[in-house]
Scaffold this active site. Sequence first.
Site, PDB file in Angstrom:
ATOM      1  N   THR A 190      56.502  55.530  -8.210  1.00 23.57           N
ATOM      2  CA  THR A 190      55.259  56.146  -8.683  1.00 23.57           C
ATOM      3  C   THR A 190      55.542  57.214  -9.697  1.00 23.57           C
ATOM      4  O   THR A 190      56.958  57.872  -9.641  1.00 23.57           O
ATOM      5  CB  THR A 190      54.538  56.838  -7.438  1.00 23.57           C
ATOM      6  OG1 THR A 190      53.621  57.957  -7.928  1.00 23.57           O
ATOM      7  CG2 THR A 190      55.699  57.609  -6.497  1.00 23.57           C
ATOM      8  N   ASP A 191      54.393  57.563 -10.410  1.00 21.07           N
ATOM      9  CA  ASP A 191      55.021  58.517 -11.380  1.00 21.07           C
ATOM     10  C   ASP A 191      54.878  59.963 -10.974  1.00 21.07           C
ATOM     11  O   ASP A 191      55.271  61.138 -11.528  1.00 21.07           O
ATOM     12  CB  ASP A 191      53.706  58.639 -12.534  1.00 21.07           C
ATOM     13  CG  ASP A 191      52.349  58.731 -11.950  1.00 21.07           C
ATOM     14  OD1 ASP A 191      52.286  58.786 -10.876  1.00 21.07           O
ATOM     15  OD2 ASP A 191      51.327  58.757 -12.889  1.00 21.07           O
ATOM     16  N   GLU A 192      54.651  60.161  -9.644  1.00 19.62           N
ATOM     17  CA  GLU A 192      54.471  61.619  -8.710  1.00 19.62           C
ATOM     18  C   GLU A 192      55.879  62.153  -8.623  1.00 19.62           C
ATOM     19  O   GLU A 192      55.911  63.255  -8.577  1.00 19.62           O
ATOM     20  CB  GLU A 192      53.727  61.130  -7.495  1.00 19.62           C
ATOM     21  CG  GLU A 192      52.372  60.736  -7.739  1.00 19.62           C
ATOM     22  CD  GLU A 192      51.315  60.593  -6.515  1.00 19.62           C
ATOM     23  OE1 GLU A 192      51.621  61.533  -5.716  1.00 19.62           O
ATOM     24  OE2 GLU A 192      50.140  60.135  -6.622  1.00 19.62           O
ATOM     25  N   TYR A 196      55.277  62.957   0.050  1.00 20.48           N
ATOM     26  CA  TYR A 196      55.300  61.742  -0.178  1.00 20.48           C
ATOM     27  C   TYR A 196      55.994  61.699  -1.675  1.00 20.48           C
ATOM     28  O   TYR A 196      57.083  60.661  -1.638  1.00 20.48           O
ATOM     29  CB  TYR A 196      53.787  61.372  -0.631  1.00 20.48           C
ATOM     30  CG  TYR A 196      53.792  59.944  -1.662  1.00 20.48           C
ATOM     31  CD1 TYR A 196      53.972  58.857  -1.172  1.00 20.48           C
ATOM     32  CD2 TYR A 196      53.158  60.009  -2.818  1.00 20.48           C
ATOM     33  CE1 TYR A 196      54.035  57.677  -1.986  1.00 20.48           C
ATOM     34  CE2 TYR A 196      53.022  59.018  -3.623  1.00 20.48           C
ATOM     35  CZ  TYR A 196      53.537  57.708  -3.148  1.00 20.48           C
ATOM     36  OH  TYR A 196      53.325  56.639  -3.793  1.00 20.48           O
ATOM     37  N   LYS A 223      59.583  59.678  -2.310  1.00 22.11           N
ATOM     38  CA  LYS A 223      59.993  58.481  -3.209  1.00 22.11           C
ATOM     39  C   LYS A 223      61.032  58.783  -4.271  1.00 22.11           C
ATOM     40  O   LYS A 223      61.784  57.807  -4.712  1.00 22.11           O
ATOM     41  CB  LYS A 223      58.556  58.170  -4.063  1.00 22.11           C
ATOM     42  CG  LYS A 223      57.241  57.668  -3.211  1.00 22.11           C
ATOM     43  CD  LYS A 223      57.685  56.220  -2.629  1.00 22.11           C
ATOM     44  CE  LYS A 223      57.672  55.188  -3.661  1.00 22.11           C
ATOM     45  NZ  LYS A 223      57.732  53.666  -2.998  1.00 22.11           N
TER      46      LYS A 223
HETATM   47  P1  NAD Z   1      49.773  50.802   1.004  1.00 23.82           P
HETATM   48  O1  NAD Z   1      49.733  52.032   1.824  1.00 23.82           O
HETATM   49  O2  NAD Z   1      48.515  50.159   0.828  1.00 23.82           O
HETATM   50  O3  NAD Z   1      50.863  49.577   1.664  1.00 23.82           O
HETATM   51  C1  NAD Z   1      52.007  49.928   2.238  1.00 23.82           C
HETATM   52  C2  NAD Z   1      52.349  48.720   3.120  1.00 23.82           C
HETATM   53  O4  NAD Z   1      53.604  48.865   3.433  1.00 23.82           O
HETATM   54  C3  NAD Z   1      51.452  48.286   4.086  1.00 23.82           C
HETATM   55  O5  NAD Z   1      51.058  47.147   4.255  1.00 23.82           O
HETATM   56  C4  NAD Z   1      52.299  48.987   5.482  1.00 23.82           C
HETATM   57  O6  NAD Z   1      52.023  48.027   6.333  1.00 23.82           O
HETATM   58  C5  NAD Z   1      53.592  48.619   4.734  1.00 23.82           C
HETATM   59  N1  NAD Z   1      54.511  49.484   5.485  1.00 23.82           N
HETATM   60  C6  NAD Z   1      54.745  50.944   5.832  1.00 23.82           C
HETATM   61  N2  NAD Z   1      55.707  51.045   6.375  1.00 23.82           N
HETATM   62  C7  NAD Z   1      56.628  50.092   6.721  1.00 23.82           C
HETATM   63  C8  NAD Z   1      57.653  49.742   7.414  1.00 23.82           C
HETATM   64  N3  NAD Z   1      58.470  50.675   7.591  1.00 23.82           N
HETATM   65  N4  NAD Z   1      58.104  48.675   7.491  1.00 23.82           N
HETATM   66  C9  NAD Z   1      57.498  47.378   6.796  1.00 23.82           C
HETATM   67  N5  NAD Z   1      56.243  47.885   6.207  1.00 23.82           N
HETATM   68  C10 NAD Z   1      55.701  48.867   6.009  1.00 23.82           C
HETATM   69  O7  NAD Z   1      50.423  51.071  -0.513  1.00 23.82           O
HETATM   70  P2  NAD Z   1      50.385  50.809  -1.733  1.00 23.82           P
HETATM   71  O8  NAD Z   1      49.258  51.634  -2.489  1.00 23.82           O
HETATM   72  O9  NAD Z   1      50.015  49.090  -1.779  1.00 23.82           O
HETATM   73  O10 NAD Z   1      51.865  51.166  -2.559  1.00 23.82           O
HETATM   74  C11 NAD Z   1      52.629  50.049  -2.689  1.00 23.82           C
HETATM   75  C12 NAD Z   1      53.912  50.932  -3.360  1.00 23.82           C
HETATM   76  O11 NAD Z   1      53.441  51.200  -4.672  1.00 23.82           O
HETATM   77  C13 NAD Z   1      54.515  51.983  -2.547  1.00 23.82           C
HETATM   78  O12 NAD Z   1      55.757  52.007  -2.526  1.00 23.82           O
HETATM   79  C14 NAD Z   1      53.832  53.264  -3.349  1.00 23.82           C
HETATM   80  O13 NAD Z   1      54.882  54.188  -3.187  1.00 23.82           O
HETATM   81  C15 NAD Z   1      53.832  52.556  -4.814  1.00 23.82           C
HETATM   82  N6  NAD Z   1      52.719  53.021  -5.662  1.00 23.82           N
HETATM   83  C16 NAD Z   1      51.754  53.099  -5.335  1.00 23.82           C
HETATM   84  C17 NAD Z   1      50.574  53.569  -6.335  1.00 23.82           C
HETATM   85  C18 NAD Z   1      49.285  53.603  -6.024  1.00 23.82           C
HETATM   86  O14 NAD Z   1      48.335  54.099  -6.784  1.00 23.82           O
HETATM   87  N7  NAD Z   1      48.530  52.904  -4.675  1.00 23.82           N
HETATM   88  C19 NAD Z   1      51.196  53.817  -7.598  1.00 23.82           C
HETATM   89  C20 NAD Z   1      52.499  53.944  -7.911  1.00 23.82           C
HETATM   90  C21 NAD Z   1      53.100  53.371  -6.950  1.00 23.82           C
HETATM   91  P1  TYD Z   2      44.578  59.812  -4.296  1.00 21.89           P
HETATM   92  O1  TYD Z   2      43.780  58.641  -4.570  1.00 21.89           O
HETATM   93  O2  TYD Z   2      44.805  60.323  -2.978  1.00 21.89           O
HETATM   94  O3  TYD Z   2      45.979  59.349  -4.884  1.00 21.89           O
HETATM   95  P2  TYD Z   2      47.219  60.755  -5.727  1.00 21.89           P
HETATM   96  O4  TYD Z   2      47.204  61.920  -4.748  1.00 21.89           O
HETATM   97  O5  TYD Z   2      48.302  59.776  -5.117  1.00 21.89           O
HETATM   98  O6  TYD Z   2      46.952  60.825  -7.016  1.00 21.89           O
HETATM   99  O7  TYD Z   2      43.888  61.073  -5.167  1.00 21.89           O
HETATM  100  C1  TYD Z   2      43.461  60.928  -6.487  1.00 21.89           C
HETATM  101  C2  TYD Z   2      43.012  62.300  -6.954  1.00 21.89           C
HETATM  102  O8  TYD Z   2      41.761  62.560  -6.220  1.00 21.89           O
HETATM  103  C3  TYD Z   2      43.975  63.362  -6.528  1.00 21.89           C
HETATM  104  O9  TYD Z   2      43.745  64.424  -7.680  1.00 21.89           O
HETATM  105  C4  TYD Z   2      43.294  63.968  -5.268  1.00 21.89           C
HETATM  106  C5  TYD Z   2      41.910  63.745  -5.529  1.00 21.89           C
HETATM  107  N1  TYD Z   2      40.924  63.471  -4.254  1.00 21.89           N
HETATM  108  C6  TYD Z   2      39.798  63.807  -4.030  1.00 21.89           C
HETATM  109  O10 TYD Z   2      39.307  64.866  -4.921  1.00 21.89           O
HETATM  110  N2  TYD Z   2      39.020  63.708  -3.059  1.00 21.89           N
HETATM  111  C7  TYD Z   2      39.441  62.838  -2.202  1.00 21.89           C
HETATM  112  O11 TYD Z   2      38.681  62.429  -0.878  1.00 21.89           O
HETATM  113  C8  TYD Z   2      40.421  62.031  -2.271  1.00 21.89           C
HETATM  114  C9  TYD Z   2      41.287  61.246  -1.461  1.00 21.89           C
HETATM  115  C10 TYD Z   2      41.354  62.433  -3.440  1.00 21.89           C
END
Ligand code: NAD
Ligand code: TYD
Length: 350
Positions: A131-133, A156, A160
Amino acid sequence: MKNLLVTGGCGFIGANFIHFLFEEIGFDGRVINVDSLTYAGNPENLADLPESARQQYHFIQADICDENIMARVFDDFDIDTVCHFAAESHVDRSIVTPDAFVRTNVNGTFVLLELARRRLDKLNLFHHISTDEVFGELGDEGAFTEMTPYNPSSPYSASKAASDHLVRAYSRTYGMPVTISNCSNNYGPCQFPEKLIPLISLNALEGRPLPVYGDGKNVRDWLYVRDHCRAIWTIMQRGERGETYNVGGRCEKTNIDVVQTICRLLDDIAPPLAQGARESLITFVKDRPGHDFRYAIDCSKLERELGWVPAESFESGMRQTIDWYLTHQGWVDRVISGEYQKWVDQHYQS
Ligand code: NAD
Ligand code: TYD
């Protein structure tokens, strides 16, 4: 890539990636999806894979931290490529239960790296999704590049960051073929409704309050999930081993802007609410502790070196996303009521 281990394939991005592999790429190897099915994992996300993929797709409910089970998966399926999504992914939860984040994101990644190291001779690639975070927060100016120093703010992002460092260390120390992608905020079908876009969309649809943290001026850089999937595949195919690629949509929005866009879209296409325009549901709430102000990704390396550009604009991506949630009311109800857990129990007795 004959035997591709996808971890976390029942989550939001992992499930979209597996669909993408079979529906857009015509992937002809085996996909072995290992997911422990936490609250965020939902095998229903993959219930509609094309018939032709059935022979190639294998699901194993397992925890990536369980070294014995994961060793069997690597051996039994003769894994040659790993695409590692599995993680605890929600910042707010990490503030409340950081232990789960260290366990899965750090220890789980370590287990996978160790198992991959044992079969280095057979390993084509370990691709790590990040992630960019990890870079921390930006002020009003600038964007994260691959050279930006890590400075994570939340449990988080710290977990990561730790996993990224481990992956890089395995590349440097053991010569493991790895690639890493650091992506900005994703949105699209199948996202668990704890994240901003699905949470606000579903609340706005039903006329519930729309919680906006702080003053709503925090900025995120949004990318449609299929564009992220295409970036991952491009990096896996042609990315230089040992390299990191930033992935982003060049689509910076304040949170309040995103929430207002969702309100307007739903006012246009969903049944009207008794309360009137949906913007009236916006409720400013207490800010998230340690809330990063702004993220913005410079993805010029990926564009320049591998020719990737996002296909969707925020407008087209949001329309598809809202459409998906509107036409998948059953999915929404099951996820919200926890009923999909019963579906899981019926389909995957472990
Ligand atoms: P998500 O929470 O929707 O899915 C995570 C999945 O991992 C779930 O299916 C969960 O059951 C599985 N999981 C969790 N712990 C586990 C374990 N111990 N063993 C096996 N499986 C396990 O997450 P997402 O949004 O699909 O994110 C996927 C990846 O992408 C993550 O690594 C996250 O850090 C990264 N990412 C997400 C975003 C975003 O905006 N969602 C952006 C950049 C990077
Ligand atoms: P989120 O979807 O949780 O992603 P991330 O924290 O990983 O960027 O949140 C996106 C942005 O929205 C973040 O600045 C927090 C804000 N946010 C709200 O304002 N209200 C909400 O209910 C949630 C879940 C997030």
